[in-house]
Design a protein around this motif. Structure first.
Motif, mmCIF file in Angstrom:
data_model
loop_
_atom_site.group_PDB
_atom_site.id
_atom_site.type_symbol
_atom_site.label_atom_id
_atom_site.label_comp_id
_atom_site.label_asym_id
_atom_site.label_seq_id
_atom_site.Cartn_x
_atom_site.Cartn_y
_atom_site.Cartn_z
ATOM 1 N N SER A 32 1.271 -0.940 0.103
ATOM 2 C CA SER A 32 0.171 0.252 0.221
ATOM 3 C C SER A 32 1.106 1.385 0.302
ATOM 4 C CB SER A 32 -0.556 0.194 1.235
ATOM 5 O OG SER A 32 -1.457 1.435 1.126
ATOM 6 N N VAL A 33 0.551 2.135 -0.883
ATOM 7 C CA VAL A 33 1.038 3.758 -0.672
ATOM 8 C C VAL A 33 1.570 4.036 0.043
ATOM 9 C CG1 VAL A 33 0.908 3.900 -3.130
ATOM 10 C CG2 VAL A 33 -0.887 4.701 -1.581
ATOM 11 N N GLU A 46 2.953 11.081 0.444
ATOM 12 C CA GLU A 46 2.032 12.375 -0.778
ATOM 13 C C GLU A 46 2.792 11.680 -1.987
ATOM 14 O OE1 GLU A 46 0.188 14.633 -0.929
ATOM 15 O OE2 GLU A 46 -0.644 13.762 1.445
ATOM 16 N N ALA A 47 3.788 11.282 -2.440
ATOM 17 C CA ALA A 47 4.607 11.013 -4.121
ATOM 18 C C ALA A 47 3.510 9.787 -4.265
ATOM 19 C CB ALA A 47 6.420 11.054 -2.556
ATOM 20 N N ILE A 48 4.196 8.817 -3.448
ATOM 21 C CA ILE A 48 3.317 7.557 -4.252
ATOM 22 C C ILE A 48 1.583 7.971 -4.639
ATOM 23 C CG2 ILE A 48 1.996 5.599 -3.099
ATOM 24 C CD1 ILE A 48 4.919 5.451 -3.882
ATOM 25 N N LYS A 49 1.288 8.288 -3.378
ATOM 26 C CA LYS A 49 0.118 9.082 -4.657
ATOM 27 C C LYS A 49 0.147 10.340 -5.798
ATOM 28 C CE LYS A 49 -3.860 11.701 -2.576
ATOM 29 N NZ LYS A 49 -4.990 12.279 -1.296
ATOM 30 N N ALA A 50 0.657 10.411 -6.255
ATOM 31 C CA ALA A 50 1.018 11.131 -7.369
ATOM 32 C C ALA A 50 1.324 10.629 -8.483
ATOM 33 C CB ALA A 50 1.654 12.659 -7.074
ATOM 34 N N ILE A 51 2.043 9.847 -7.783
ATOM 35 C CA ILE A 51 2.569 9.169 -9.287
ATOM 36 C C ILE A 51 1.444 7.760 -9.558
ATOM 37 C CG2 ILE A 51 4.085 6.457 -9.502
ATOM 38 C CD1 ILE A 51 5.542 8.488 -7.574
ATOM 39 N N ALA A 96 -2.921 6.551 -12.705
ATOM 40 C CA ALA A 96 -4.983 6.572 -13.469
ATOM 41 C C ALA A 96 -5.145 7.485 -14.317
ATOM 42 C CB ALA A 96 -5.649 6.640 -12.551
ATOM 43 N N LYS A 97 -4.910 8.675 -14.680
ATOM 44 C CA LYS A 97 -5.008 9.489 -15.392
ATOM 45 C C LYS A 97 -4.678 9.415 -16.923
ATOM 46 C CE LYS A 97 -4.705 13.562 -13.171
ATOM 47 N NZ LYS A 97 -3.773 15.186 -12.707
ATOM 48 N N SER A 116 9.251 -2.440 -5.704
ATOM 49 C CA SER A 116 7.937 -1.691 -6.333
ATOM 50 C C SER A 116 8.280 -0.854 -7.393
ATOM 51 C CB SER A 116 6.592 -1.212 -5.738
ATOM 52 O OG SER A 116 6.665 -0.196 -5.123
ATOM 53 N N ASP A 117 8.465 -0.072 -8.622
ATOM 54 C CA ASP A 117 8.354 0.361 -9.381
ATOM 55 C C ASP A 117 7.887 1.890 -9.127
ATOM 56 O OD1 ASP A 117 9.687 1.791 -12.037
ATOM 57 O OD2 ASP A 117 7.389 1.410 -12.291
ATOM 58 N N GLU A 118 7.214 1.677 -8.238
ATOM 59 C CA GLU A 118 6.289 3.597 -7.855
ATOM 60 C C GLU A 118 7.171 4.421 -6.156
ATOM 61 O OE1 GLU A 118 4.221 0.333 -8.422
ATOM 62 O OE2 GLU A 118 3.671 1.385 -9.983
ATOM 63 N N ALA A 119 7.224 2.354 -5.608
ATOM 64 C CA ALA A 119 8.187 2.901 -4.762
ATOM 65 C C ALA A 119 9.008 3.772 -4.537
ATOM 66 C CB ALA A 119 8.515 1.447 -3.292
#
Length: 691
Positions: free
Chosen positions: A214-215, A246-251, A256-257, A569-572
């Motif tokens: 989880s982010v 916050e950075a994870i959320k932005a990614i 999602a967009k 993970s890539d996002e982290a």
């Protein structure tokens, strides 16, 4: 439910309130009877037992007389339930049930016990579900019928029993039955809670290898084991979001967009800066005259007669080249030791014998030595050779600052005592792969060098117990570099105790291959090491994205980071680079399978100071990603791509960075790219020798 384990006759008494509601049942349809009969016969059930199963109308169901289980007619099928010890053949720990009415197969709103029997099991009559340790009856925790019932295949028969319909009693039951019942229920509850906790921890542990953790780390409490019998939980503050979350959320919003626009992966196109006509221009750096001269001298080392007037820096570079070419011998070593050198660096002493070592170093003036590196010295460093060469007398190495004796497989605690007594000013000592050293060596260092030692390397010292050296390490108050790579006893408890006590001075920490470490250690390190500049976490498979979050939120001064072979993970990783990438100079993402486009974009946008990058075995990256990274990171000088067979000439001939060296592809020289100490660097990595 009252269960007793006494070896007396057990009876099954119906609940009066429930018996009044039971209705006689009819025999199942003929087609079902034939199907079930064939299955039961195939597994050893007699005709009498099959008749009991299919004719489910108890003769005493309308009375309040307890069913007697003494009759053998019920025993073959009805002997079920709580099994005793597997090693005990006594049947007194089992209890008996009367045949179930046909209505028990129908749905009911009351809480049920559900048993599924697999009649194709070669052992026969074996329950498929056993979720409560030794109990073969599963008691559901929910009143929801969907949670209690499992899907019944064509080869399974469902046996349902309303837990309110029957009460298991004992003919010799006393008034203490309620107390026994409470005790049993308590034990069941304890076992159930432990089972739930085990499943929860296992799910979190394995989920990180399949899906991204989880982010928002603030929503979780991650449990970890510290030692065998001490359990520790990483408490995360839920009050406010962190920079990492916050950075994870932005990614994730960015991803999602892209998906909303119909793009599965965020796509970008890298345009090669060069084409076929530009290949005439030489890409590789032209070596200097000094470099070419040193290579020629190394290739003809046997013909050299003197090194008088050559600086220590050039001697060190020449010595490294000769060692790489395997041309080092006793004659060339005498040339290096002549002229009163202050720095002696030999990266390979495996060719030396005890006699050659004694002959060469016996005539050396040790009083002016500041740096002594005798790596891979193997069998030549013993108590005898030290007494005749480097440790002739106390304080004979009075100016020695840095000592490296890696691979000294015959160096003992007593031999180390001799060296330390002769070199009382050592600030950096490397004892990696000294396999005979024990915790006593750390006590020697703490007693003699406790107030001045700044760098300590204990890689792969297999006899050193981390728990036994903890008190000695705490005495090294000035320690800036600690390397414990491959020490098997390093655990979360050790890291927590040491880092809380001494972490404020730590600038470099090497924990490679310390397989017992978890996110709990990383949180302590991130919290208590504010000046951390280099961190090696290679091959710590228990780590999750929480570790990246801790480093992102607290370690903003990191310059060197090794994350090789970890399940991040890539996002982290992308979020980490968004916040700390501007200070990074060296980064290893070797063999991190999930590295992809998000990491690529963060590297291209933020890693402007990065000069060394390892993306070996990152198979999700293509020419597109490599091209964007190399063209955007203008300071990049070394890129490792071992195992990246997807790289093509489109990237190799199209990127615009003429200074970069790509290592790991076909026909690429490897020896010259092995990381070595910088000859221009001082004796210490982070401090000056005068401090």
């Amino acid at each position: 439910m009252n269960l007793t384990n006494q070896n007396t006759q057990k009876t099954l008494t119906p609940n009066p309130n429930s018996i009044q509601q039971q209705q006689p049942c009819s025999v199942p349809p003929l087609s079902d009877v034939d199907s079930v009969t064939k299955q039961l016969k195939g597994h050893g059930f007699s005709d009498k037992e099959i008749g009991i199963i299919l004719n489910l109308t108890p003769s005493s169901s309308s009375s309040n007389v307890p069913f007697s289980l003494d009759s053998p007619i019920h025993e073959p099928f009805l002997k079920r339930g709580i099994e005793g010890d597997d090693d005990d053949d006594d049947d007194t720990d089992s209890f008996y049930m009367d045949p179930l009415p046909h209505e028990s197969y129908a749905s009911s709103s009351s809480s049920k016990r559900l048993k599924l029997y697999n009649f194709f099991d070669p052992k026969g009559k074996k329950p498929l579900i056993d979720d409560n340790n030794n109990n073969t009856i599963v008691i559901s925790d929910s009143d929801d019928e969907d949670d209690q019932r499992k899907e019944i295949t064509e080869n399974q028969i469902s046996l349902d029993l309303d837990i309110n319909d029957y009460i298991i009693t004992n003919e010799t039951e006393t008034n203490d039955s309620d107390g026994a019942d409470d005790e049993i229920q308590t034990n069941v509850s304890i076992r159930r809670n432990r089972y739930r906790k085990y499943n929860k921890d296992a799910a979190k542990r394995y989920a990180s290898q399949i899906h991204t953790v989880s982010v928002n780390e603030d929503d979780h409490h991650v449990g970890h084991e510290i030692d065998d019998d001490v359990e520790h939980e990483v408490d995360v503050d839920d009050a406010s979001p962190t920079p990492f979350s916050e950075a994870i959320k932005a990614i994730q919003e960015r991803i999602a967009k892209s998906k909303k626009k119909g793009v599965v992966k965020e796509s970008f196109i890298w345009v090669p800066k060069r084409n076929g006509e530009d290949l005439v221009r030489e890409r590789f750096r032209v070596p200097s005259l000094q470099e070419m001269s040193l290579k020629i001298l190394a290739n003809h080392a046997d013909g050299m007669v003197s090194l008088d007037g050559v600086s220590d820096e050039l001697k060190q570079r020449l010595s490294a080249l000769v060692c790489d070419s395997r041309k080092m011998n006793c004659r060339f070593l005498e040339l290096l030791l002549s002229g009163f050198p202050t720095h002696i660096r030999l990266k390979d002493c495996s060719w030396l014998t005890e006699e050659e070592f004694t002959k060469c170093f016996g005539m050396l003036d040790t009083s002016i030595l500041e740096v002594l590196q005798l790596d891979q010295c193997g069998r030549v460093i013993t108590e005898y050779t030290l007494l005749s060469t480097l440790a002739k007398s106390p304080s004979c190495l009075s100016r020695l600052i840095s000592l490296s004796l890696t691979g000294a497989c015959r160096l003992t605690d007593k031999g180390l005592q001799l060296m330390v007594s002769s070199a009382t000013t050592i600030r950096s000592i490397n004892l990696s792969q000294c396999s005979l050293l024990t915790y006593a060596s750390l006590n020697i260092l703490a007693d003699s060098l406790g107030s001045i030692l700044k760098e300590l390397y204990l890689d792969d010292c297999i006899l050193i117990d981390a728990a036994l050296i903890l008190s000695a390490l705490k005495q090294l108050k000035q320690l800036e570099v600690l390397s414990l790579a491959g020490v098997p006893t390093v655990c979360d408890k050790f890291i927590k105790s040491y880092i809380i006590a001494c972490g404020q001075n730590i600038k470099e920490l090497v924990l490679k291959d310390c397989l017992n470490l978890t996110d709990a250690s990383m949180k302590v390190i991130a919290t208590h090491c504010p000046g951390l500049q280099a961190l090696d976490l290679m091959n710590l498979y228990k780590l999750t994205d929480l570790t990246i979050g801790y480093l992102t939120n607290s370690c903003r001064a990191l310059r060197t980071l090794n994350l090789c072979r970890n399940p991040f993970s890539d996002e982290a990783i992308a979020a980490f680079l968004e916040l700390t990438g501007k200070s990074l100079e060296e980064l290893s993402l070797n063999n991190i399978k999930k590295v992809g486009q998000q990491t690529t974009l963060s590297l291209a946008n933020n890693a402007k100071k990065l000069h060394t990058l390892d993306l070996s075995w990152c198979r999700n990256l293509t020419d597109n990603e490599f091209g964007l990274i190399v063209d955007s990171c203008l300071s990049l000088r070394s890129l490792k791509l071992f195992g990246c067979s997807q790289v093509t000439d489109v990237f190799l001939n199209g990127h615009s960075n003429l200074e970069i060296q790509i290592i790991g592809l076909k026909l690429c020289p490897l020896l010259q790219h092995i990381k070595e100490p910088n000859p221009n660097q001082g004796a210490l990595r982070y401090s000056s020798a005068s401090e």
